[in-house]
Motif scaffolding. Sequence first.
Motif, PDB file in Angstrom:
ATOM      1  N   TRP A   1       0.847  -1.197   0.000  1.00 51.40           N
ATOM      2  CA  TRP A   1       0.000   0.000   0.000  1.00 51.40           C
ATOM      3  C   TRP A   1       0.873   1.233   0.000  1.00 51.40           C
ATOM      4  O   TRP A   1       1.795   1.343   0.830  1.00 51.40           O
ATOM      5  N   ARG A   2       0.579   2.152  -0.897  1.00 52.15           N
ATOM      6  CA  ARG A   2       1.361   3.388  -0.924  1.00 52.15           C
ATOM      7  C   ARG A   2       1.189   4.172   0.371  1.00 52.15           C
ATOM      8  O   ARG A   2       2.149   4.759   0.877  1.00 52.15           O
ATOM      9  N   ASP A   3      -0.024   4.179   0.915  1.00 50.62           N
ATOM     10  CA  ASP A   3      -0.277   4.859   2.173  1.00 50.62           C
ATOM     11  C   ASP A   3       0.569   4.229   3.277  1.00 50.62           C
ATOM     12  O   ASP A   3       0.350   3.087   3.680  1.00 50.62           O
ATOM     13  N   GLY A   4       1.569   4.941   3.734  1.00 53.02           N
ATOM     14  CA  GLY A   4       2.461   4.422   4.762  1.00 53.02           C
ATOM     15  C   GLY A   4       3.537   3.509   4.243  1.00 53.02           C
ATOM     16  O   GLY A   4       4.351   2.988   5.021  1.00 53.02           O
ATOM     17  N   GLU A   5       3.557   3.269   2.919  1.00 53.94           N
ATOM     18  CA  GLU A   5       4.546   2.383   2.305  1.00 53.94           C
ATOM     19  C   GLU A   5       4.655   1.080   3.104  1.00 53.94           C
ATOM     20  O   GLU A   5       5.722   0.669   3.536  1.00 53.94           O
ATOM     21  N   ARG A   6       3.525   0.421   3.265  1.00 55.70           N
ATOM     22  CA  ARG A   6       3.461  -0.764   4.117  1.00 55.70           C
ATOM     23  C   ARG A   6       3.039  -1.993   3.313  1.00 55.70           C
ATOM     24  O   ARG A   6       2.411  -1.890   2.264  1.00 55.70           O
ATOM     25  N   TYR A   7       3.402  -3.166   3.836  1.00 49.48           N
ATOM     26  CA  TYR A   7       3.019  -4.440   3.241  1.00 49.48           C
ATOM     27  C   TYR A   7       2.022  -5.145   4.164  1.00 49.48           C
ATOM     28  O   TYR A   7       2.170  -5.119   5.383  1.00 49.48           O
ATOM     29  N   GLU A   8       1.030  -5.756   3.565  1.00 51.30           N
ATOM     30  CA  GLU A   8      -0.013  -6.443   4.332  1.00 51.30           C
ATOM     31  C   GLU A   8      -0.256  -7.813   3.713  1.00 51.30           C
ATOM     32  O   GLU A   8      -0.607  -7.923   2.541  1.00 51.30           O
TER      33      GLU A   8
ATOM     34  N   THR B   1     -11.095   6.793 -10.272  1.00 57.19           N
ATOM     35  CA  THR B   1     -10.668   5.557  -9.613  1.00 57.19           C
ATOM     36  C   THR B   1      -9.153   5.440  -9.755  1.00 57.19           C
ATOM     37  O   THR B   1      -8.620   5.480 -10.870  1.00 57.19           O
ATOM     38  N   ILE B   2      -8.488   5.293  -8.623  1.00 55.70           N
ATOM     39  CA  ILE B   2      -7.028   5.367  -8.586  1.00 55.70           C
ATOM     40  C   ILE B   2      -6.464   4.196  -7.786  1.00 55.70           C
ATOM     41  O   ILE B   2      -6.826   4.007  -6.619  1.00 55.70           O
ATOM     42  N   PRO B   3      -5.589   3.392  -8.379  1.00 59.69           N
ATOM     43  CA  PRO B   3      -4.951   2.308  -7.649  1.00 59.69           C
ATOM     44  C   PRO B   3      -4.072   2.830  -6.513  1.00 59.69           C
ATOM     45  O   PRO B   3      -3.261   3.738  -6.717  1.00 59.69           O
ATOM     46  N   VAL B   4      -4.254   2.233  -5.350  1.00 59.93           N
ATOM     47  CA  VAL B   4      -3.516   2.677  -4.165  1.00 59.93           C
ATOM     48  C   VAL B   4      -2.568   1.601  -3.646  1.00 59.93           C
ATOM     49  O   VAL B   4      -1.900   1.790  -2.634  1.00 59.93           O
ATOM     50  N   GLY B   5      -2.513   0.459  -4.330  1.00 59.04           N
ATOM     51  CA  GLY B   5      -1.630  -0.627  -3.899  1.00 59.04           C
ATOM     52  C   GLY B   5      -1.316  -1.543  -5.069  1.00 59.04           C
ATOM     53  O   GLY B   5      -1.815  -1.365  -6.185  1.00 59.04           O
ATOM     54  N   ARG B   6      -0.482  -2.545  -4.798  1.00 58.97           N
ATOM     55  CA  ARG B   6      -0.163  -3.551  -5.815  1.00 58.97           C
ATOM     56  C   ARG B   6       0.040  -4.904  -5.138  1.00 58.97           C
ATOM     57  O   ARG B   6       0.511  -4.981  -4.002  1.00 58.97           O
ATOM     58  N   ALA B   7      -0.328  -5.960  -5.845  1.00 61.78           N
ATOM     59  CA  ALA B   7      -0.264  -7.313  -5.305  1.00 61.78           C
ATOM     60  C   ALA B   7       1.098  -7.950  -5.579  1.00 61.78           C
ATOM     61  O   ALA B   7       1.687  -7.743  -6.647  1.00 61.78           O
ATOM     62  N   VAL B   8       1.582  -8.732  -4.604  1.00 64.16           N
ATOM     63  CA  VAL B   8       2.814  -9.513  -4.757  1.00 64.16           C
ATOM     64  C   VAL B   8       2.505 -10.937  -4.302  1.00 64.16           C
ATOM     65  O   VAL B   8       2.320 -11.185  -3.106  1.00 64.16           O
ATOM     66  N   ASN B   9       2.427 -11.870  -5.245  1.00 66.76           N
ATOM     67  CA  ASN B   9       2.102 -13.247  -4.904  1.00 66.76           C
ATOM     68  C   ASN B   9       3.295 -13.938  -4.241  1.00 66.76           C
ATOM     69  O   ASN B   9       4.424 -13.819  -4.725  1.00 66.76           O
ATOM     70  N   PRO B  10       3.091 -14.685  -3.136  1.00 63.12           N
ATOM     71  CA  PRO B  10       4.218 -15.306  -2.433  1.00 63.12           C
ATOM     72  C   PRO B  10       4.867 -16.449  -3.200  1.00 63.12           C
ATOM     73  O   PRO B  10       5.999 -16.826  -2.899  1.00 63.12           O
ATOM     74  N   VAL B  11       4.184 -17.003  -4.191  1.00 61.28           N
ATOM     75  CA  VAL B  11       4.763 -18.093  -4.985  1.00 61.28           C
ATOM     76  C   VAL B  11       5.523 -17.532  -6.180  1.00 61.28           C
ATOM     77  O   VAL B  11       6.696 -17.846  -6.403  1.00 61.28           O
ATOM     78  N   SER B  12       4.869 -16.671  -6.963  1.00 61.44           N
ATOM     79  CA  SER B  12       5.484 -16.156  -8.192  1.00 61.44           C
ATOM     80  C   SER B  12       6.356 -14.929  -7.948  1.00 61.44           C
ATOM     81  O   SER B  12       7.219 -14.615  -8.770  1.00 61.44           O
ATOM     82  N   GLY B  13       6.114 -14.218  -6.845  1.00 61.02           N
ATOM     83  CA  GLY B  13       6.847 -12.984  -6.567  1.00 61.02           C
ATOM     84  C   GLY B  13       6.375 -11.808  -7.406  1.00 61.02           C
ATOM     85  O   GLY B  13       6.965 -10.731  -7.354  1.00 61.02           O
ATOM     86  N   THR B  14       5.312 -12.003  -8.167  1.00 64.58           N
ATOM     87  CA  THR B  14       4.807 -10.935  -9.019  1.00 64.58           C
ATOM     88  C   THR B  14       3.282 -11.004  -9.034  1.00 64.58           C
ATOM     89  O   THR B  14       2.664 -11.517  -8.105  1.00 64.58           O
ATOM     90  N   ASN B  15       2.651 -10.479 -10.092  1.00 65.44           N
ATOM     91  CA  ASN B  15       1.195 -10.529 -10.185  1.00 65.44           C
ATOM     92  C   ASN B  15       0.780 -10.587 -11.658  1.00 65.44           C
ATOM     93  O   ASN B  15       1.607 -10.829 -12.533  1.00 65.44           O
ATOM     94  N   TRP B  16      -0.485 -10.348 -11.911  1.00 64.58           N
ATOM     95  CA  TRP B  16      -1.062 -10.509 -13.249  1.00 64.58           C
ATOM     96  C   TRP B  16      -1.332  -9.178 -13.942  1.00 64.58           C
ATOM     97  O   TRP B  16      -1.993  -9.138 -14.963  1.00 64.58           O
ATOM     98  N   GLU B  17      -0.832  -8.090 -13.395  1.00 66.12           N
ATOM     99  CA  GLU B  17      -1.097  -6.771 -13.954  1.00 66.12           C
ATOM    100  C   GLU B  17      -0.648  -6.683 -15.411  1.00 66.12           C
ATOM    101  O   GLU B  17       0.501  -6.973 -15.750  1.00 66.12           O
ATOM    102  N   GLY B  18      -1.566  -6.273 -16.268  1.00 68.57           N
ATOM    103  CA  GLY B  18      -1.254  -6.049 -17.671  1.00 68.57           C
ATOM    104  C   GLY B  18      -1.215  -7.300 -18.523  1.00 68.57           C
ATOM    105  O   GLY B  18      -1.508  -7.239 -19.717  1.00 68.57           O
ATOM    106  N   THR B  19      -0.865  -8.434 -17.930  1.00 71.65           N
ATOM    107  CA  THR B  19      -0.731  -9.673 -18.703  1.00 71.65           C
ATOM    108  C   THR B  19      -1.973 -10.543 -18.622  1.00 71.65           C
ATOM    109  O   THR B  19      -2.225 -11.354 -19.516  1.00 71.65           O
ATOM    110  N   GLY B  20      -2.746 -10.386 -17.552  1.00 75.80           N
ATOM    111  CA  GLY B  20      -3.846 -11.298 -17.307  1.00 75.80           C
ATOM    112  C   GLY B  20      -3.332 -12.647 -16.841  1.00 75.80           C
ATOM    113  O   GLY B  20      -2.123 -12.875 -16.714  1.00 75.80           O
ATOM    114  N   ILE B  21      -4.252 -13.545 -16.560  1.00 80.79           N
ATOM    115  CA  ILE B  21      -3.911 -14.896 -16.108  1.00 80.79           C
ATOM    116  C   ILE B  21      -4.131 -15.860 -17.261  1.00 80.79           C
ATOM    117  O   ILE B  21      -5.220 -15.934 -17.840  1.00 80.79           O
TER     118      ILE B  21
END
Length: 301
Positions: free
Chosen positions: A179-186, A256-276
């Motif tokens: 999350w950009r707010d507080g630059e924190r990971y959840e 509508t504005i993205p405020v975070g980004r996903a990081v998958n624990p297996v792949s280390g990345t996500n599906w942004e732009g590429t789809g699944i």
Amino acid sequence: MTTPTLFRPAPVIDETVELLIEHYVFPEVSEQLTVLLRQRLAEGAYDVGGAEELAPLVTADLQSVNGDRHLRLKYHADSVPAGQGAAALAAMRRDFDSSLGGAPRVESLSEGVAVVELAPMLFPLEWAAEPLSAALTLASRSRALIVDLRANLGGDPNTVAFVCGYLLDERTHLNTMYWRDGERYEQSWSAAHVPGARFGGSKPLYILTSDRTFSGAEELTYDLQQLGRAVVVGERTGGGAHPREGWTVHPHLEATIPVGRAVNPVSGTNWEGTGIQPDVPCAAADALDRAHALALTRLTG
């Protein structure tokens, strides 16, 4: 005779720019977009007759730098409340009430295969826990399960984790959100305990997708695919991995504005732009029959 009020795009652009600078998860991109939107405003590109005409023009410019499909100026035909999240919440409640709480279909197919459709979105968990628990508990007795996300446009990460709790045997790390707010990971984990009965983590599980499957529905798909828990059948999904917030910037416009980004624990990345990418590609219209056939083959093999 009264003179009609002219539509003024400048206040909408100014407020949208301020929100980008303060909240967009990629600050360097927000700087580029700020320059672009102000330049387009000065050039007269946004001199249109009203909010409905402005929305697609600004959306195209917002998505022109990095293709972020969650970054939009969204037009609402009905006047929407002021404030953060108010516009989306009002529309969401109408969809919730008309879709049996987001689980419009639970059906038993042949040979003990069940299908649960989750649509049009994964609603906030405080609303959706009861209907989703009822649907998934009912399907828990099946020998194989098909989860239909072909018409699901996204939703709440907490609801994703809740659904995953029914499809796994134990508490499992699903995703990490920056999350950009507080630059924190959840971290997001499936529930250790769920109301009702689990389908569990060993019986055959299939997820149906289309090119409309998006956002939170993609997270549900991606989490289970990366864990090796589900076979994905259908079309490549839309490619939106950034959770977003919405702010009313005009009585009929929501930024509508993205405020975070996903990081998958297996792949280390996500599906942004590429789809699944589905494990079994096919047309969305054929996905249910294809998954049913796969399930029958596995059950009788």
